[in-house]
Design a protein around this motif. Structure first.
Motif, PDB file in Angstrom:
ATOM      1  N   TYR A  37       0.534  -1.131  -0.042  1.00 49.85           N
ATOM      2  CA  TYR A  37       0.093  -0.108   0.121  1.00 49.85           C
ATOM      3  C   TYR A  37       0.903   1.244  -0.066  1.00 49.85           C
ATOM      4  O   TYR A  37       1.902   1.461   0.700  1.00 49.85           O
ATOM      5  CB  TYR A  37      -0.924   0.056   1.267  1.00 49.85           C
ATOM      6  N   GLU A  42      -2.959   0.370  -3.932  1.00 47.26           N
ATOM      7  CA  GLU A  42      -3.070  -0.761  -3.328  1.00 47.26           C
ATOM      8  C   GLU A  42      -2.167  -1.918  -4.268  1.00 47.26           C
ATOM      9  O   GLU A  42      -2.511  -2.005  -5.786  1.00 47.26           O
ATOM     10  CB  GLU A  42      -4.521  -1.565  -3.333  1.00 47.26           C
ATOM     11  N   LYS A  56     -10.165   0.997  -2.455  1.00 52.89           N
ATOM     12  CA  LYS A  56     -10.829   1.606  -1.320  1.00 52.89           C
ATOM     13  C   LYS A  56     -10.670   3.159  -1.768  1.00 52.89           C
ATOM     14  O   LYS A  56     -11.670   3.774  -1.318  1.00 52.89           O
ATOM     15  CB  LYS A  56      -9.601   1.467  -0.186  1.00 52.89           C
ATOM     16  N   ASP A  60     -14.190   5.467  -1.492  1.00 57.46           N
ATOM     17  CA  ASP A  60     -14.314   6.682  -0.659  1.00 57.46           C
ATOM     18  C   ASP A  60     -14.854   7.915  -1.360  1.00 57.46           C
ATOM     19  O   ASP A  60     -15.761   8.580  -1.014  1.00 57.46           O
ATOM     20  CB  ASP A  60     -12.983   7.016  -0.200  1.00 57.46           C
TER      21      ASP A  60
END
Length: 328
Positions: A37, A42, A56, A60
């Motif tokens: 990360y 990622e 992720k 968001d």
């Protein structure tokens, strides 16, 4: 100056360990092991290479836009759609700028979003309702491809290959051309760009030749970097273009009189071609990978070019059948 994160890489494990030890003796650092990360990226290690995504981060963005439960779509922009500056003003321009800014960072691992994000970025000063609807469609596309990212695999062929393309007079208001290019190293996408040209081109040949000059400049940068790293491929770098007139200009000095209005770009590209550092070749339009950076495409063409850019579903998701791109 403080540095929060750093990636250390190389092909000499002993030298890497020595560097980490020496750095730890000098500074207070923590070794987190293999890269997983970094700044929202990622990284997954596969049997054949690396898979880099921003699932992720994308989630968001969807939460910020309240589109978690929205219906997904198959393409980020309707086929043939062009955004214009006229229309009813959007009441919350701050939200628009925030979402577009977030999408710009998402293009780090999602080159398939480059063209549409570049398009909506042109209206940050005075967005309209139609512009916000375009942003929402992009986010609905992101929802359906949440676990997509860039796949980097090891190839025996380490050649450098570039694609350049322009959509002449694409902007209906300024008649400036949209252009894009991509650069592959050993079959992996390492650089790409999607923008609108800063001047009006007088012909499709001119717009194509100007983007060739931009792509060649980046190719030279990649070549010089690899030379400094001692990893320059032995084969000559190739730039592919689907405009035969532009290819002719790059390879034939007798054509100079026909291109006085693009004199600087002509000399730059022609000099590199004549010196043997770069080779230009023709590619059929249906195999022009940079086409995805210049206009909105029908779903079959879009998905084909997306796969050629090494943008795909996370390998583990493919095995389990999760989050498939089965949008409408």
């Amino acid at each position: 100056m403080s540095v929060d994160d750093i990636i250390v890489t190389g092909n000499d494990l002993v030298a890497l360990r020595r560097f980490i030890t020496d750095t730890r003796n000098e500074f207070s650092i923590k070794d987190l092991g293999s890269l997983s990360y970094f700044l929202g990226l990622e990284v997954s290690h596969t049997d054949t290479g690396l898979f880099v995504s921003q699932a992720k981060y994308a989630l968001d963005i969807l939460e910020r836009a309240n589109l978690i439960e929205a219906k997904s779509v198959s393409t980020p922009l309707l086929t043939g759609e062009s955004l214009v500056s006229t229309g009813s003003s959007f009441k919350n321009p701050t939200l628009y700028r925030s979402l577009v800014g977030a999408l710009q960072y998402l293009t780090i691992t999602r080159p398939d979003l480059s063209y549409v994000v570049s398009s909506v970025s042109q209206f940050l000063q005075s967005p309209t309702e139609d512009h916000f609807l375009a942003v929402k469609r992009i986010l609905r596309y992101v929802k359906g491809t949440l676990h997509f990212g860039l796949l980097f695999t090891k190839h025996h062929d380490s050649s450098i290959l570039g694609y350049s393309n322009a959509d002449w007079a694409r902007c209906v208001e300024t008649r400036r051309s949209a252009y894009g290019y991509s650069i592959f190293l050993g079959g992996n996408l390492v650089y790409w760009s999607a923008k609108k040209q800063s001047t009006v081109a007088r012909s499709s040949c001119e717009s194509e030749y100007r983007v060739m000059a931009n792509a060649v400049a980046e190719l030279v940068w990649v070549i010089n970097l690899l030379r400094e790293l001692g990893a320059l491929p032995p084969t000559r770098s190739v730039l592919l273009c689907d405009n035969k007139s532009a290819i002719f200009l790059s390879q034939n000095p007798v054509a100079h009189k026909r291109a006085k209005h693009i004199d600087l770009d002509y000399h730059f590209v022609r000099e590199l071609v004549s010196s043997g550092r770069i080779s230009t070749k023709f590619v059929p339009s249906h195999l022009q990978l940079a086409d995805i950076f210049t206009r909105s495409l029908p779903r079959p063409a879009f998905e084909f070019l997306r796969s050629k850019l090494c943008v795909c579903l996370h390998p583990t998701q493919r095995l389990t059948g999760g989050n498939r791109d089965n949008t409408n």
